[in-house]
Design a protein around this motif. Structure first.
Motif, PDB file in Angstrom:
ATOM      1  N   GLN A   1     -66.828   9.723   7.128  1.00 44.82           N
ATOM      2  CA  GLN A   1     -65.395   9.959   7.330  1.00 44.82           C
ATOM      3  C   GLN A   1     -64.729  10.394   6.030  1.00 44.82           C
ATOM      4  O   GLN A   1     -63.914  11.323   6.016  1.00 44.82           O
ATOM      5  N   LEU A   2     -65.082   9.742   4.936  1.00 47.64           N
ATOM      6  CA  LEU A   2     -64.501  10.094   3.640  1.00 47.64           C
ATOM      7  C   LEU A   2     -64.988  11.450   3.160  1.00 47.64           C
ATOM      8  O   LEU A   2     -64.204  12.245   2.619  1.00 47.64           O
TER       9      LEU A   2
ATOM     10  N   GLN B   1     -62.108  14.098   2.156  1.00 45.67           N
ATOM     11  CA  GLN B   1     -61.854  14.414   0.746  1.00 45.67           C
ATOM     12  C   GLN B   1     -63.033  15.038   0.012  1.00 45.67           C
ATOM     13  O   GLN B   1     -62.931  15.331  -1.178  1.00 45.67           O
ATOM     14  N   GLY B   2     -64.139  15.295   0.736  1.00 41.39           N
ATOM     15  CA  GLY B   2     -65.284  15.953   0.115  1.00 41.39           C
ATOM     16  C   GLY B   2     -66.248  14.965  -0.518  1.00 41.39           C
ATOM     17  O   GLY B   2     -65.864  13.857  -0.902  1.00 41.39           O
TER      18      GLY B   2
ATOM     19  N   SER C   1     -65.536  14.211  -4.361  1.00 47.41           N
ATOM     20  CA  SER C   1     -64.288  13.486  -4.623  1.00 47.41           C
ATOM     21  C   SER C   1     -64.338  12.059  -4.099  1.00 47.41           C
ATOM     22  O   SER C   1     -63.423  11.271  -4.349  1.00 47.41           O
ATOM     23  N   THR C   2     -65.391  11.735  -3.368  1.00 46.67           N
ATOM     24  CA  THR C   2     -65.540  10.388  -2.818  1.00 46.67           C
ATOM     25  C   THR C   2     -66.411   9.545  -3.747  1.00 46.67           C
ATOM     26  O   THR C   2     -67.441   9.999  -4.231  1.00 46.67           O
ATOM     27  N   THR C   3     -65.980   8.328  -3.993  1.00 50.57           N
ATOM     28  CA  THR C   3     -66.740   7.420  -4.853  1.00 50.57           C
ATOM     29  C   THR C   3     -67.262   6.232  -4.037  1.00 50.57           C
ATOM     30  O   THR C   3     -66.798   5.976  -2.921  1.00 50.57           O
ATOM     31  N   ILE C   4     -68.210   5.508  -4.626  1.00 55.71           N
ATOM     32  CA  ILE C   4     -68.698   4.286  -3.998  1.00 55.71           C
ATOM     33  C   ILE C   4     -67.542   3.308  -3.808  1.00 55.71           C
ATOM     34  O   ILE C   4     -67.455   2.602  -2.796  1.00 55.71           O
ATOM     35  N   ARG C   5     -66.628   3.299  -4.768  1.00 59.60           N
ATOM     36  CA  ARG C   5     -65.458   2.423  -4.654  1.00 59.60           C
ATOM     37  C   ARG C   5     -64.624   2.796  -3.437  1.00 59.60           C
ATOM     38  O   ARG C   5     -64.140   1.907  -2.734  1.00 59.60           O
TER      39      ARG C   5
END
Length: 210
Positions: free
Chosen positions: A23-24, A28-29, A32-36
């Protein structure tokens, strides 16, 4: 805490992580997505995610692998249908292209990203290894039914898979519907020629050329 914090089944937890990540990635790509971000979306600490996945790339590879499993299962289903061999070839290739367009090209965006070349190579190899025996069985059946005439099946499959990758790249590049349709028509002719099948016996479709 989200559902992931309450469930004790490891596979269920992994699936929830993968669903949140997908979903992320779609919104946001991947980069641009982090584990956080993923951990916050499901309401858990980052450390819990690292218990299941070594890195964000590991999440990506597992997510893609999950989609490949679905693709190969559907390919097996197509192989065992009562369709004519030429229709099975067309249905199989159409299904792969439809999967490639999943969530507005989300999977293609992740696969073809220049920084994910290693992931792309591993994924394409798995797809190739999974589809090859199914295509072999369909082509052998077509030869028995005298619909196809192929002197060396592995070479024919190499050509078909190369054409499939060519069309996948066109989808990733968001080629205009007119040009995409033209490329698909040419791909059909090339596959018909490769299999020595009747003219217009292969019809590949996507949402863009229906």
């Amino acid at each position: 805490m989200g559902n992931i914090a309450r469930t004790k089944d490891p596979q269920a937890r992994m699936n929830e992580i993968l669903e949140a990540a997908e979903q992320l990635f779609a919104v946001q790509g991947y980069y641009s997505t982090t584990i956080r971000d993923i951990s916050q979306k499901i309401g858990v600490a980052q450390g819990m995610l690292y218990y299941y996945f070594k890195s964000k790339e590991d999440v990506l590879e597992t997510l893609l692998d999950k989609h490949v499993n679905v693709l190969l299962f559907e390919a097996s289903t197509i192989q065992t249908t009562v369709q004519a061999p030429s229709e099975k070839i067309a249905s199989l290739l159409s299904m792969v292209l439809q999967k490639a367009m999943y969530k507005n090209g989300l999977l293609l965006n992740m696969i073809y990203d220049v920084q994910n070349l290693q992931v792309k190579q591993k994924l394409f190899l798995r797809i190739e290894e999974g589809l090859s025996p199914k295509l072999t069985a369909i082509i052998e059946d077509g030869i028995k039914q005298k619909q196809f005439s192929v002197s060396y099946i592995p070479t024919a499959i190499d050509y078909i898979l190369t054409i499939l990758e060519f069309l996948s790249l066109a989808l990733y590049q968001r080629t205009s519907p007119r040009i995409l349709t033209s490329r698909i028509r040419m791909a059909e002719k090339l596959i018909e020629s490769t299999l020595s099948s009747k003219d217009k016996s292969i019809h590949i479709y996507t949402n863009a050329n229906r």
